[in-house]
Motif scaffolding. Sequence first.
Motif, PDB file in Angstrom:
ATOM      1  N   ARG A   1       2.014  -6.983   3.373  1.00  0.00           N
ATOM      2  CA  ARG A   1       1.608  -5.668   2.765  1.00  0.00           C
ATOM      3  C   ARG A   1       1.469  -4.633   3.690  1.00  0.00           C
ATOM      4  O   ARG A   1       0.819  -5.125   4.464  1.00  0.00           O
ATOM      5  CB  ARG A   1       1.464  -5.514   1.420  1.00  0.00           C
TER       6      ARG A   1
ATOM      7  N   THR B   1      10.039   0.872  -3.942  1.00  0.00           N
ATOM      8  CA  THR B   1       9.122   0.517  -3.842  1.00  0.00           C
ATOM      9  C   THR B   1       9.232  -0.795  -5.082  1.00  0.00           C
ATOM     10  O   THR B   1       9.795  -0.268  -6.061  1.00  0.00           O
ATOM     11  CB  THR B   1       8.009   1.391  -4.248  1.00  0.00           C
ATOM     12  N   GLY B   2       8.037  -1.653  -5.227  1.00  0.00           N
ATOM     13  CA  GLY B   2       8.295  -2.746  -7.131  1.00  0.00           C
ATOM     14  C   GLY B   2       9.373  -3.832  -6.511  1.00  0.00           C
ATOM     15  O   GLY B   2       9.053  -4.675  -7.435  1.00  0.00           O
TER      16      GLY B   2
ATOM     17  N   THR C   1       3.146  -0.037   3.287  1.00  0.00           N
ATOM     18  CA  THR C   1       2.482   0.982   2.799  1.00  0.00           C
ATOM     19  C   THR C   1       3.714   0.258   1.699  1.00  0.00           C
ATOM     20  O   THR C   1       4.479  -0.527   1.298  1.00  0.00           O
ATOM     21  CB  THR C   1       3.148   2.463   3.670  1.00  0.00           C
ATOM     22  N   ASP C   2       4.428   1.641   0.533  1.00  0.00           N
ATOM     23  CA  ASP C   2       4.869   0.911  -0.823  1.00  0.00           C
ATOM     24  C   ASP C   2       6.193   1.372  -0.163  1.00  0.00           C
ATOM     25  O   ASP C   2       7.008   0.930  -1.240  1.00  0.00           O
ATOM     26  CB  ASP C   2       4.228   2.478  -2.230  1.00  0.00           C
ATOM     27  N   THR C   3       6.942   1.088   1.000  1.00  0.00           N
ATOM     28  CA  THR C   3       8.120   1.548   1.540  1.00  0.00           C
ATOM     29  C   THR C   3       7.972   0.510   3.114  1.00  0.00           C
ATOM     30  O   THR C   3       9.532   0.465   3.451  1.00  0.00           O
ATOM     31  CB  THR C   3       8.412   2.677   1.470  1.00  0.00           C
TER      32      THR C   3
ATOM     33  N   GLU D   1       6.042  -8.452  -2.649  1.00  0.00           N
ATOM     34  CA  GLU D   1       6.425  -7.489  -3.466  1.00  0.00           C
ATOM     35  C   GLU D   1       5.940  -6.439  -2.841  1.00  0.00           C
ATOM     36  O   GLU D   1       5.246  -5.736  -2.132  1.00  0.00           O
ATOM     37  CB  GLU D   1       5.604  -7.054  -4.493  1.00  0.00           C
TER      38      GLU D   1
ATOM     39  N   LYS E   1       4.194  -3.040  -1.677  1.00  0.00           N
ATOM     40  CA  LYS E   1       3.182  -1.406  -2.289  1.00  0.00           C
ATOM     41  C   LYS E   1       2.357  -1.473  -1.358  1.00  0.00           C
ATOM     42  O   LYS E   1       1.905  -2.866  -0.077  1.00  0.00           O
ATOM     43  CB  LYS E   1       2.862  -2.548  -3.617  1.00  0.00           C
ATOM     44  N   ALA E   2       1.588  -1.050  -1.642  1.00  0.00           N
ATOM     45  CA  ALA E   2       0.499  -0.266  -0.557  1.00  0.00           C
ATOM     46  C   ALA E   2      -0.744  -0.986  -0.459  1.00  0.00           C
ATOM     47  O   ALA E   2      -0.622  -2.042  -1.672  1.00  0.00           O
ATOM     48  CB  ALA E   2       0.408   0.960  -0.647  1.00  0.00           C
TER      49      ALA E   2
END
Length: 1689
Positions: free
Chosen positions: A749, A803-804, A751-753, A830, A832-833
């Motif tokens: 992981r 995201t997600g 960031t969220d993108t 997944e 996400k940040a």
Amino acid sequence: MMSLPFYQRHHEHYDRAYRHKALSSTVSQYQKETKSKSAVYAQGSAAYARGSAAYRHSSAAGFSLDSSAAYSHGSSAHDLESAAYSYGSTAYDHSAAQSKRSAAYSLDSESLSTSSAAYSHASESINKLAAAYRLGSEAYSFGLKNSNLMIEDQSYKMSPKAKRAKQSLISEDKENKALDYSVPIFTGREVNMSGITDTEEERIKESAAYVAKRNLFATGEGVSVSKVAKTPEEEHHEKKSRKVAIRESAERVAMKKTLEETQAFHRKLNQDKLLHAPEFIIEPRSHTIWEKENVRFNCSVAGWPEPRVTWYKNNVPIDVQAHPGKYIIQSRYGLHSLEITECEFDDTAQYHASAMNVKGEVSVYASLVVKRYKGDIDASLLHARNLSLSPFAVTPHGYASRFEISFVDKFDVAFGREGETMSLGCTVVINPDIKRFKPDIEWYRNGVLITPSKWVQMQWSGERASLTLTHANKEDEGLYTLRVAMGEYYEEYSGYVFVRDADAEIPGAPGAPLDVQCLDANKDYVIVSWKQPAVDGGNPILGYFIDRCEVGTSHWTQCNENPVKFARFPVTGLIEGRSYIFRVRAVNKAGVSLPSRVSEPVAALDPADRARLRSHPSAPWTGQIIVTEEEPAEGVVPGPPTDLQVIEATKNYVVLSWKPPGQRGHEGIMYFVEKCVAGTEDWQRVNTEIPVKSPRFAVFDLSEGKSYCFRVRCCNSAGIGEPSEATEATVVDDKLDIPKAPGRIMPTRNTDTSVVVTWTEPPDAKELVGYYIESSVEGSGRWEPCNNNPVKGTRFVCHGLSTGEKYIFRVRAVNAAGLSEFSQESEPIEVKAAIGGGLLHAAPSPPYDIVVLESVRDSMVLGWKQPEAIGGTEITGYYVNYREVVDGVPGKWKEANIKAVTERAYRIQNLKENMVYQFQVAAANLAGVGAPSKPSKPFKCEEWTIAVPGPPHDVKCTEVRKDSLVLLWKEPVYSGRSPIVGYYVDMKETEAKEEHWRSVNEKPLQKKYLKIGGLTQGVSYVFRVRATNQAGVGKPSDVTDAVIAETRPGTKEVVVDVDDNGVISLNFECDQMSPDSKFIWSKNYEPIEDDPRLNIDTKGGKSKLSFKDLGEDDLGIYSCIVTDTDGVSSSYTIDEEEMKRLLALSHEHQFPTVPLISELAVEILEKGEVRFWLQAEKLSGNAKANFVFNDKEIFNGEKYKMKVDHNTGLVEMIMDKLEEKDEGTYTFQLQDGKATNQSSLVLIGDVFKKLRDEADFQRKEWHRKQGPHFVDKLGWEVTDECNVMLKCKVANIKKETHIVWYKDDREIMVDEEHDFKDGVCTLLISEFSKKDAGTYEVILKDDRGKDSSELKLKDTAFADLMNEVCRKIALSATDLKIQSTAEGIRLYSYVTYYVEDLRVGWVHNDTQIKFTDRMRTGVTGEQIWLQINEPTPQDKGRYIMELFDGNTTHKKTVDLSGQAFDEAFAEFERLKQAAIAEKNRARVLGGLPDVVTIQEGKALNLSCTVWGDPTPEVSWLKNEKSFVSDANCILKFESGKNVSFSISTVSTQDSGKYSIVVKNKYGTETSDVTVIVMPVSGQTDTVQGHNQNNKTVSKKKKAMTASKQKEGGKKDFIKPHVEETTAREETPDPNEIPLVETEKDTKSKQQAAKKTAGKAGVAEKAPQPTETLDRQGKKPLEKAALGKPTEPQ
């Protein structure tokens, strides 16, 4: 301890900037204003420079000595005013003290007194302080390496210095010299100024003194040193200087004594070895926020004693008291934070934390940018802030520490499409803002500086930097970095730009290639290279088309007819002097892609001409260069080119490169290229029409897989030169293989993108261009490219994800040969940040199972287990808390340790005796301190007095497999009253009860590890360890976590390897590593630390432990554990046997030998040639062989033919023939890289003579075999029919070849011609016997020659053959049969045929039979029999027939007793009576014909003989009616045997059937005759009836014939000559008894009679009968009467 001034700390790169010319105006103005005061600063600067020089000398001597420490020691030596100086007196006092010391050296004693009077310091302290400085200088000058003054605090670290010019040491001659005095050029470094001041005024004073001192030294003011000739004034100056030197020498001795006393005092101090300087584990991160938001800087620091952390803003300490509520500073467990509440724009600054303890100081930095919501930045506020600073703060090169460069409104990750316009930009804020100094703005793509072009435009407005991509292409994709530089300081900001493919014109067509470049351009040739696109349109790319366009035109020409797959292509046929651009298009089965971005223009020029044009630019570029040449002088034929080589080879073409010849005259030359298939000399010119101008050429139209050689010729107007040396054979194939798929795809992981994807490089990858990464939403099956420009490295951040969502990733490698297969898909992740706002780690979970390992009156030792979740990175330490428990009520938690402990055992000091305590432990890693554990159960602090040891601790399992594991533990902290002597290990199944604990070892273990075997796969176990000493076994350790006995998928073991250099290594590979995993090697489960005998090398997921010199000291168990994994571990044991094996293998690799399948051997070939050969297991293409005879190397030539087959490893040498001079030793020497070997063969004496004789024989044999010849000589074989076959095998025959057989030199006539189809000739001799003995010979002959083979069948050879014949006959004998006859009982057996050499014997009841008239034996045809006449009961019993073949006796047995005898005897009686009846019955013996035809009127007379005892009665019948004699027909019966029938004149009424009937008491017989009367007129004759019952007997006489054996084993015999005889039937002798056979023996009798009949011969030949007698109703004659049996002799 002294602190560094804010303008000196950590910013050494600005020291050079202090000398910038732009300072001249500001500094000179300041100097004029303070010139009257400059003397004080000048003297202080001189003294300071002297101290700085001493300091640098000390530093140069090899010590990292903080200047504050040096002053501290000076303070210890003299408890005077220097102490105040050492610990931070003001800059003014400091300079004054330094001035006195400087005056002592620079002025005479009077001026020194006058100058020192201005200050209230005693000269004694000044001189002693000077001596202290001098002593430090002499430590360098005289090499005092034992000076504890410098050693004492060598761990102090000094801030790095900027590079300066070398120091100038100005000195006089020995008699005119200021001793030990030097004037250094200013270094820009002042490390011993006073501490941080709290007021702005003092800070300005410090800065002013600093700048003034530097400039005074730079201009030479205040220092006067000259080297001119001596004057009286100089002599006076010299004397004063010498006085000073004498005084200083005395003081130096006193100072040295004082320092030695100080050193002795410090040696007595018990310095804690655990002390170490501060170290930041987690550094604060920079932040960009909006106004009115709160921000928090966090950091983690380690060090002992615990460092004191101070926070600074723009290098000014933050005063929490002065700004209540604005700043919140916290420190706990080594974690420190600075929180700024409700940030304002003025809070935009550089912040740093400084950690300090007695061992040193270290700082870390972070920036804060506060953005406003509305409007632009108010620059006036920035200027207002700058005006409050001193004049020295407004210049970028003054005392200010650094520029504050901030980026606002930054560009983020950008996504675009080919053909679009993209723009990147940032607003740049520089503090302080200086009008005259503009920043340097630079843009980089993937670390490469970008220059303006038609594709890229860059702008700088004074506040905002922007970059515009006017027509985005995939080449523009990458990491873009904006660098803003002010002088030597710069800041950077980066963001990634993605460029997707434009929409294809044809659906399903691939994306456009990218990065088209022109390489190796020449006069008429250029290599075009490109990168393959990431998108293939759903169908594999079939190849690429290359287009070219001449600069200045718009016409594109396709360069290749067929698509090429290799991403490089040579374009030929260019026109010299013209410029071209190129583009590439990809093609698949759906269609052709859009063209790539065009390449940069390239001119078709010789490289030398191109370089000349670049150095001397000509007129404006027109796109065409006119090349002219001078008129040539007298023509010179050029020589051959040199250094011809194949620089590139693919399936489609081969590129050649060469150098022009040295001999070529003054005119230009061109080239012709020739090729030929390797191994031939059939050279063909490739460029037949136009010569090549460039020393490069691409050859097309080659057959894939074939090997070619190439050469080049030069030509000019004088002619064509000689060819160059040919190249080595080159196989037309791709030399560069498509890479294999990358491995170990690991997403993490970010960031969220975005997600960070890492992978490992594919094995054996060559010339990698980069990698393409693709992503797919889990379960969708649709893959999207994450990048469209191949990325280098093995890490990439995939942006633009949802995201997600859960994504999976795959990677493929790219090189010029193509794209690899996709890697395996990664595990889903997944988006996400990551935890910690970008940190890839989390704080660890709580430790557990806290136990007490030892307890004394005031301290306890705790142990605990590692947290189950360590947060993705290794644990850096643990923090322990404790609290008192009074009457069950717990108190307040207290910190047991300030510094984190790394071991899982810790002693807590200063506890209260008999007090009950609870404990908790928290673990820390890079992400921070985790939650503390649950409080332990209460423990009482009391003295343990038990005699047995305490519990071992840190028990853990490793190397878990399906049937074994390794248990490790640490010894107890409390050993009891006697030393520990061993350990016991207990185990049980996890679910088992406590009483099921069982001990693994019977005897105590001395070591602290144990490999436990015999586990059941899939079963869960727990373990514990107990220590024992002389008093007994102590308490058990804490129970381990449950461990399941299983070998997890993908488990790998440590593998031992010996490389080509003989280096022995242990290798371990792990494919389950996280980014923070590490390999930990241990020996006997003790970590290996800096072992000089070992070398550990770790790269990626592989770790290698190499032995430098494997020996007995290296014996043991070597294990490797991979941290931050699920227990990945393995071990390898090296014992004495393994060490010997590895050393032998190492020696073999270090001094390798070429392994041989067979040693040197010799054999004789078909033509008599001698072949020497050996075979190696394998040989590379570079292997060589040397051939040596009697220590002299021999070479390939007429006598020796040598050959080395690299594929089979066969090395051979062939000699035509052996001569006497060839006797000696032959040796083959092999060399294959480093490996060598040799094998020898000694051919001398009888060995050589025998070999030569065999060679001569084979040579003669070969000449013999040129014509028809025998492959197998003449031999014999006995067939299953017991015949003898002479056979031989022949070869090289033809239709005209004849074969002749001889016996005893007499030719054997053979009726059939041989066809030689099967190459076998045979001669069949049936019923072989003694008469066939002799010498047989067979001869082959035709026009090419003849060959013969002889076989002697005499004496022993004949006896052997006859024995084999007899053996075959004996084996063919049938079982004995019993036959009853009229004479008695006969026992018989049939054989194929009988020869006299086969001896026959009979045994009755184990007694040899003696033959008599009643008991006789014989052979009738193929029947061997034993006749028992008139048998009696004494003849009963067991009969054996023995057949002796000369070597072996063969037996046949029959039992003539019981029922068998009774039945045979009864049959004998019956046959005997039947024989009597048959003998005496009435019968017609013969004479009557069957049919009589007679003409009417003729006379008919018939007669016959009858016989019988008693005499038979005779009667006649006509047409079955009684018939009696009358006048016309007269019937007579005379003498009881003669019967006649007469008709004088026959008529047609006489026609009919006449029958004579004879009868007596034994029987009746009838004989018929048919009379046919033909009515004919004419003369009447008498017809006499003839005896028509003659029987013709024919016999095949077996003759010796030759026959050829037929295919399938059948034999074709020559038809024998046939003799025919007629046996007339006569009246038998009345005394003769006819042979009577029983019905059941009739068939066998007939067969025997038929066979024996063949042996009989009758001399008389009978005519064929003309009429056939009707024998119906009559019994035939017995055939046995035709031959009489013969008895064997």
